[in-house]
Design a protein around this motif. Sequence first.
Motif, mmCIF file in Angstrom:
data_model
loop_
_atom_site.group_PDB
_atom_site.id
_atom_site.type_symbol
_atom_site.label_atom_id
_atom_site.label_comp_id
_atom_site.label_asym_id
_atom_site.label_seq_id
_atom_site.Cartn_x
_atom_site.Cartn_y
_atom_site.Cartn_z
ATOM 1 N N ASP A 2 26.341 6.628 67.482
ATOM 2 C CA ASP A 2 27.676 5.528 67.044
ATOM 3 C C ASP A 2 28.249 5.514 68.053
ATOM 4 O O ASP A 2 28.948 6.622 68.799
ATOM 5 C CB ASP A 2 28.529 6.024 65.987
ATOM 6 N N HIS A 4 31.896 4.104 69.797
ATOM 7 C CA HIS A 4 33.283 3.734 69.424
ATOM 8 C C HIS A 4 34.189 3.576 70.631
ATOM 9 O O HIS A 4 33.931 4.209 71.581
ATOM 10 C CB HIS A 4 33.906 4.757 68.594
ATOM 11 N N ARG A 6 38.083 3.158 72.212
ATOM 12 C CA ARG A 6 39.627 3.149 72.027
ATOM 13 C C ARG A 6 39.958 1.829 72.819
ATOM 14 O O ARG A 6 39.767 2.063 74.102
ATOM 15 C CB ARG A 6 40.450 4.546 72.406
ATOM 16 N N HIS A 30 38.865 0.432 68.231
ATOM 17 C CA HIS A 30 39.959 1.065 67.460
ATOM 18 C C HIS A 30 41.193 0.768 68.340
ATOM 19 O O HIS A 30 41.026 1.152 69.600
ATOM 20 C CB HIS A 30 39.891 2.423 67.421
ATOM 21 N N ARG A 34 44.583 7.500 66.891
ATOM 22 C CA ARG A 34 44.504 8.039 65.725
ATOM 23 C C ARG A 34 43.020 7.635 64.748
ATOM 24 O O ARG A 34 42.340 8.181 64.172
ATOM 25 C CB ARG A 34 45.839 7.911 64.896
ATOM 26 N N THR A 36 40.508 6.284 66.219
ATOM 27 C CA THR A 36 39.310 6.581 67.091
ATOM 28 C C THR A 36 38.834 8.040 66.569
ATOM 29 O O THR A 36 39.390 8.987 66.381
ATOM 30 C CB THR A 36 39.656 6.735 68.374
ATOM 31 N N PRO A 37 37.482 7.819 66.274
ATOM 32 C CA PRO A 37 36.906 9.108 65.723
ATOM 33 C C PRO A 37 36.634 10.203 66.832
ATOM 34 O O PRO A 37 36.571 9.902 67.807
ATOM 35 C CB PRO A 37 35.504 8.572 65.014
ATOM 36 N N TYR A 38 36.491 11.708 66.192
ATOM 37 C CA TYR A 38 36.077 12.573 67.093
ATOM 38 C C TYR A 38 34.724 12.245 67.740
ATOM 39 O O TYR A 38 33.888 11.925 66.766
ATOM 40 C CB TYR A 38 36.280 13.928 66.127
ATOM 41 N N GLY A 39 34.385 12.769 68.879
ATOM 42 C CA GLY A 39 32.979 12.745 69.124
ATOM 43 C C GLY A 39 33.088 13.254 70.841
ATOM 44 O O GLY A 39 34.250 13.761 71.372
ATOM 45 N N THR A 59 28.488 10.875 67.835
ATOM 46 C CA THR A 59 29.790 9.837 68.256
ATOM 47 C C THR A 59 30.110 9.763 69.609
ATOM 48 O O THR A 59 30.281 10.953 70.249
ATOM 49 C CB THR A 59 30.812 9.907 67.256
ATOM 50 N N VAL A 61 32.620 8.101 72.605
ATOM 51 C CA VAL A 61 33.849 7.353 72.449
ATOM 52 C C VAL A 61 33.938 6.950 74.061
ATOM 53 O O VAL A 61 34.078 7.880 74.901
ATOM 54 C CB VAL A 61 34.940 8.294 71.846
#
Length: 167
Positions: A2, A4, A6, A30, A34, A36-39, A59, A61
């Motif tokens: 995935d 993502h 920021r 995102h 906050r 934004t997912p962990y990865g 994930t 990022v």
Amino acid sequence: MDLHVRYEGDDDPEKCTARKLARFDMAELHRTNRATPYGIVLNPHAEVALSPADADHSTLVALDCSWETAERAMFELAGEHRALPFLVAANPVNYGTPFQLNTAEAFAGALCILGEREHAEEVLSKFRWGHTFLELNEEPLRRYAACADSTEVVAVQQEYLDAGGEE
């Protein structure tokens, strides 16, 4: 994997590769750290290079901001911070410049290193210059993807830096 982003929104929306990837549902934007997912966080200031050893994450990022902001941006995102090794930009703004990748190129380079070349090709297919990124970086991407860990990636990168990026 995935993807993502920021998203800072401080660059030209017409040239923003992150926004284009989001329009094609290939990445999620995102607006806050906050959200934004962990990865694996692609961070040019990270002390550890991205390597195939990081492939167990699901994930990826990236921080999308202008290069002027990137120098002073606080990479306070939660995750495993990794720096991309030596790669050359193919986008029209920074063509031929090492380490000046846009978000799509950063994702594609990371995906190739993590063994997901088809996903990288899919990401780059949305850009006229996308195939050029893979062509320009074919050998280093292949060599990085064959490394066992960050230490080996850094050793391969050093060969390119010592040669001035020439093959």
